[in-house]
Design a protein around this motif. Structure first.
Motif, mmCIF file in Angstrom:
data_model
loop_
_atom_site.group_PDB
_atom_site.id
_atom_site.type_symbol
_atom_site.label_atom_id
_atom_site.label_comp_id
_atom_site.label_asym_id
_atom_site.label_seq_id
_atom_site.Cartn_x
_atom_site.Cartn_y
_atom_site.Cartn_z
ATOM 1 N N ALA A 143 -9.911 6.564 -0.174
ATOM 2 C CA ALA A 143 -8.940 7.503 0.392
ATOM 3 C C ALA A 143 -8.047 6.807 1.420
ATOM 4 O O ALA A 143 -6.833 7.045 1.471
ATOM 5 N N GLU A 144 -8.640 5.938 2.230
ATOM 6 C CA GLU A 144 -7.854 5.214 3.234
ATOM 7 C C GLU A 144 -6.854 4.275 2.569
ATOM 8 O O GLU A 144 -5.713 4.135 3.023
ATOM 9 N N TRP A 145 -7.283 3.641 1.493
ATOM 10 C CA TRP A 145 -6.388 2.745 0.765
ATOM 11 C C TRP A 145 -5.200 3.515 0.193
ATOM 12 O O TRP A 145 -4.050 3.070 0.273
ATOM 13 N N ILE A 146 -5.468 4.674 -0.357
ATOM 14 C CA ILE A 146 -4.396 5.491 -0.934
ATOM 15 C C ILE A 146 -3.448 5.976 0.159
ATOM 16 O O ILE A 146 -2.224 5.994 -0.028
ATOM 17 N N ARG A 147 -3.989 6.354 1.303
ATOM 18 C CA ARG A 147 -3.136 6.800 2.407
ATOM 19 C C ARG A 147 -2.169 5.701 2.833
ATOM 20 O O ARG A 147 -1.004 5.972 3.144
ATOM 21 N N ASN A 148 -2.644 4.485 2.865
ATOM 22 C CA ASN A 148 -1.811 3.383 3.332
ATOM 23 C C ASN A 148 -0.876 2.842 2.261
ATOM 24 O O ASN A 148 0.119 2.192 2.587
ATOM 25 N N SER A 149 -1.185 3.099 0.997
ATOM 26 C CA SER A 149 -0.323 2.599 -0.074
ATOM 27 C C SER A 149 0.566 3.686 -0.664
ATOM 28 O O SER A 149 1.656 3.398 -1.157
ATOM 29 N N ARG A 150 0.104 4.935 -0.579
ATOM 30 C CA ARG A 150 0.866 6.045 -1.149
ATOM 31 C C ARG A 150 1.464 6.960 -0.092
ATOM 32 O O ARG A 150 2.281 7.807 -0.396
ATOM 33 N N GLY A 151 1.002 6.807 1.130
ATOM 34 C CA GLY A 151 1.498 7.676 2.193
ATOM 35 C C GLY A 151 0.354 8.379 2.879
ATOM 36 O O GLY A 151 -0.620 8.765 2.236
ATOM 37 N N PRO A 152 0.423 8.549 4.204
ATOM 38 C CA PRO A 152 -0.672 9.152 4.964
ATOM 39 C C PRO A 152 -0.801 10.645 4.727
ATOM 40 O O PRO A 152 0.174 11.327 4.439
ATOM 41 N N ALA A 153 -2.028 11.117 4.851
ATOM 42 C CA ALA A 153 -2.251 12.556 4.831
ATOM 43 C C ALA A 153 -1.755 13.132 6.150
ATOM 44 O O ALA A 153 -1.727 12.445 7.170
#
Length: 274
Positions: free
Chosen positions: A248-258
């Motif tokens: 989830a942290e990786w996705i936040r930093n690559s796709r945009g933060p929650a």
């Protein structure tokens, strides 16, 4: 250095390994009872009237105060870290003079860890129940209070695992979105069934304490083997939790933060257009 920092409830800046501090402190919350058992073992080892090779006794003289404090200490660390994050967000918002997140999610996270304290205190008192300590409260009343607070802590923690730590949509209106399978999220690196399995396992272990109220499963909270299974299950749950949390942290930093998750100024990457 990280262990030394978090042992005082500290939290690094984002560029200095904040996420690692959070992961380690969260892992310690799952090891709290294991650490408490180590203290009981040392107590037995250095107590003259108890053999260290005999059946473990949790009535060792350190049990009244030391063991509950050790169990509570990891939650205290995470509580302080959440408050640090909240203050950082507030200061960053004030400096930027731009309307935005006020860090409310960090306060909500701090509240989650605070719900563990009534459980720890009541459980410790019930082990050595003395009616003089709780005037007007019977042992049954305290047991009901313990059940209530334990349920609140488990339900809150399970919700946070799924919704905030793993960024899944199971408890939000977005769970019906056509962009992803029911209750999951758009960007995923694991098979869909693995997310559903993780949710079920997390729920089962978060509420494993209910075994003491289920006929045929009382042994899990009354015998050393059962306690070992519960402790091992919690450590295994945390191991599973880490994979989805890191994803989830990786996705936040690559796709945009929650929303309300990444502190102002911490996310410098370009948001993915999709």
């Amino acid at each position: 250095m990280t262990l030394k920092r978090i042992s005082l409830g500290g939290l690094a800046e984002a560029q200095d390994g904040k996420f690692g501090d959070i992961l380690l402190a969260d892992a310690l919350t799952s090891y709290s009872r294991v650490l408490a058992d180590l203290v009981v073992t040392f107590c037995m080892f250095f107590t003259t009237d108890v053999s260290s090779t005999s059946k473990p006794t949790r009535k060792c003289r350190t049990n009244d105060y030391v063991v509950p404090l050790i169990i509570a200490f990891p939650s205290i660390i995470r509580l302080r870290q959440c408050l640090i994050e909240y203050l950082r967000v507030r200061r960053a918002t004030q400096r930027s003079q731009v309307a935005g997140s006020q860090g409310g999610q960090h306060l909500a996270n701090a509240l989650k860890y605070a719900t563990a304290f009534p459980v720890i205190i009541l459980a410790a008192k019930l082990k050595n129940y003395n009616p003089l300590d709780f005037y007007g409260y019977s042992e049954m009343s305290l047991s009901r209070l313990l059940f209530f607070f334990t349920f609140i802590n488990s339900a809150y923690s399970f919700y946070w695992d799924v919704t905030k730590d793993w960024d899944l949509t199971l408890f939000s209106s977005a769970r019906h979105s056509h962009e992803h399978p029911y209750g999951l999220r758009r960007h995923r690196y694991f098979a869909n069934r693995q997310y559903y399995l993780a949710i079920i396992i997390d729920l089962a272990i978060r509420f494993s304490w209910l075994s003491r109220y289920v006929p045929g499963f009382v042994w899990m909270s009354e015998t050393e083997f059962g306690i070992f299974i519960l402790m091992f299950s919690e450590v295994a749950r945390r191991w599973m939790w880490v994979f989805l949390r890191v994803e989830a942290e990786w996705i936040r930093n690559s796709r945009g933060p929650a929303p309300d998750d990444i502190l102002l100024g911490e996310f410098g990457g370009k948001l993915d257009a999709d």
